[in-house]
Design an enzyme around this catalytic site. Structure first.
Site, PDB file in Angstrom:
ATOM      1  N   HIS A 137      -0.204  -7.704   9.416  1.00  0.00           N
ATOM      2  CA  HIS A 137      -0.548  -6.348   8.974  1.00  0.00           C
ATOM      3  C   HIS A 137      -0.354  -5.273  10.056  1.00  0.00           C
ATOM      4  CE1 HIS A 137      -1.975  -8.633   5.722  1.00  0.00           C
ATOM      5  NE2 HIS A 137      -3.228  -8.783   6.078  1.00  0.00           N
ATOM      6  N   LYS A 179       0.847  -1.196   0.000  1.00  0.00           N
ATOM      7  CA  LYS A 179       0.000   0.000   0.000  1.00  0.00           C
ATOM      8  C   LYS A 179       0.882   1.246   0.000  1.00  0.00           C
ATOM      9  CE  LYS A 179      -3.640  -2.336   2.682  1.00  0.00           C
ATOM     10  NZ  LYS A 179      -4.798  -2.470   1.831  1.00  0.00           N
TER      11      LYS A 179
END
Ligand code: BG6
Length: 507
Positions: free
Chosen positions: A257, A199
């Protein structure tokens, strides 16, 4: 596209045979193939990329390519987009020319003979084996690749293996999987994926911190009171009930994450933006998370599970009513944790982490909460308390970062209001459609491991969550929250007992 480890001008990737194990799975259709298409649109694949699906179902090369094409078009149309804009027919045709398929059982030696034949016919010795399979196949596939000699690098040709998450289900299983991989190849050949690192906003944390010297001045326990890291989702477990039942929110999201986000925020400046330096600093900071005792882990964690409710005005089932979920399941769909990092920069600064499914909004954010300024100078004014100030880094959906600061409200008295100084990605940059896998696939093809997890990163992550797993083994009580609410009230208590509150979620 930019990757933190890469030069500003990206060259097309070298000719490679890319094997996609689990070719009929969701990951390949939804994320990997669209990402490969975007890379080809951006001229980053060059000629000579062969994409070979590997799975047990029978399908011809042409039908396999057509199935992927139909899926991508259908997906674009179902999101209200224009299928032709999502997939330029000429561009797709040139990518599709390199697509073929090998039907084979992952546990059958003849499959690996077929792969060897494909490499021999490809005209390049470079090969990437992408394991988009159920985790139970990881060690067996890698062992067989090794036994078939497919992981041997010769004459400058590379052989790489990409492993999806979940990488193990606790510390011992992650260690065992690492040991199994390292028996047949070197660390340089292993690309353990965590898609959060693909990302842009996650990569931007490092770039912002280390290219603006201002940040370093306050990025420590002198000025920061605590840090909140949140990954709130509105989706439930969808069709993944049987996977989720024995995974739960902690294993699914935290050691991977959320710890990636924590590492980006908390790591020391690396000596260079290269793989070894960045991953070394990340391993250090995750390794510095204080190992809680089982009692401390229980006191510093909250497990939640959603019951039926409404999300975005739509009535949804509770977790126990989802397909392939036990009616008395005690799997957590929400977790909140407090962790401490025992190093010079962060000693005394709690990091509060939370993630959950079926919450009110989708919001992945990091909130850096500053210590209050001394109040003395405001004693003789209208101001009776100073509101907290913070920096909010939103990873998704509204990508950007905002300082929430105090300013004087216009008028004759000294009155204050919270104001926002902000940067939204969409206001500054044109964002091309992407799945987040583009950077990661490109980096793997070009041999940049910066955004991939090294063995010690993974093991340190599991080591830090192991006390929570151990505590819950003894007591698996879940606190219920209604779908559409932001977790159970016990998660609020985790902060209020420290005199703090969660930042309100906001898209
Ligand atoms: C995956 C988890 O790794 O990440 C899913 O298995 C989760 O349960 C997903 O929904 C979240 O990813 P993102 O990119 O939507 O935040």
């Amino acid at each position: 596209m930019t990757s933190i480890g890469r030069k500003s001008k990206a060259e097309p990737a070298p000719p490679t045979t890319l094997f996609l194990f689990g070719a009929h799975g969701d990951l390949v259709k939804r994320l990997l193939m669209p990402a490969l298409y975007h890379l080809s649109r951006d001229g980053l694949l060059g000629d000579g990329l062969q994409i070979i699906g590997v799975d047990h179902n029978a399908i011809s090369d042409v039908d396999f390519a057509r199935k992927l094409e139909d899926f991508i078009r259908h997906q674009a149309a179902s999101k209200g987009g224009d299928a032709d804009r999502a997939l330029d027919p000429v561009l797709w045709a040139s990518l599709a020319r390199g697509i073929s398929y090998v039907q084979g059982d992952f546990l059958d030696d003849s499959t690996y003979e077929a792969l060897a034949a494909k490499i021999a016919a490809s005209g390049t010795g470079n090969a990437v084996f992408y394991l988009a399979t159920a985790p139970r196949f990881f060690s067996e596939v890698v062992r067989r690749l090794g036994a078939a000699g497919l992981l041997q690098e010769q004459d400058d040709a590379f052989r790489r293996v990409v492993i999806e998450k979940p990488f193990g289900s606790d510390l011992p299983t992650a260690e065992a999987l690492n040991a199994c991989l390292l028996k047949v190849m070197s660390e340089k050949q292993i690309y353990r994926i965590d898609h959060y690192l693909g990302k842009e906003t996650v990569q931007n944390i490092l770039v912002s911190r280390f290219s603006n010297s201002l940040f370093e001045a306050f990025w420590n326990n002198h000025y920061i009171d605590h840090v909140q890291i949140t990954a709130a989702e509105t989706v439930g477990v969808e069709t993944r009930g049987s996977f989720y039942e024995h995974t739960g929110a902690l294993r699914d999201m935290v050691p991977n994450h959320l710890f990636q986000l924590l590492a980006m925020v908390a790591m020391e400046p690396p000596a260079a933006f290269g793989a070894d330096a960045v991953r070394g600093e990340k391993a250090k900071v995750v390794g510095a998370i204080r190992p809680w005792s089982v009692e401390q882990a229980r006191a510093n964690s909250v497990r939640g599970q959603y019951t039926a409710g409404q999300v975005g005005g739509v009535a949804v089932n509770g977790y126990r009513e989802e397909a392939n979920v036990a009616p008395d399941s005690s799997t957590e769909t929400y977790v909140a944790l407090k962790v401490m990092i025992d190093n010079w920069r962060w000693v005394g600064v709690p990091f509060y982490l939370r993630t959950g499914k079926r919450m009110s909004v989708r919001d992945t954010e990091i909130v850096i909460c500053f210590k209050p300024a001394p109040y003395a100078q405001f004693r003789d004014t209208e101001v009776d308390e100073l509101q907290p100030t913070y920096l909010r880094i939103q990873i998704q959906p509204n990508e950007g970062m905002w300082f929430d600061l105090l300013a004087k409200r216009p008028g004759p008295t000294l009155d204050m209001a919270n104001i926002e100084l902000g940067f939204a990605y969409k206001d500054f940059f044109e964002m091309q459609p992407s799945t987040g896998y583009e950077t990661l696939i490109y980096d793997c093809l070009t041999g940049d491991q910066t955004l991939f997890q090294r063995a010690d990163n993974i093991e340190n992550g599991w080591r830090a969550v192991q006390p929570f797993l151990d505590a819950w083994q003894q007591d698996a009580t879940v606190q219920f929250y209604k779908a559409g609410e932001d977790g159970p009230s016990a998660a609020d208590d985790l902060l209020t007992r420290d005199g703090r509150v969660w930042h309100a979620l906001d898209e």
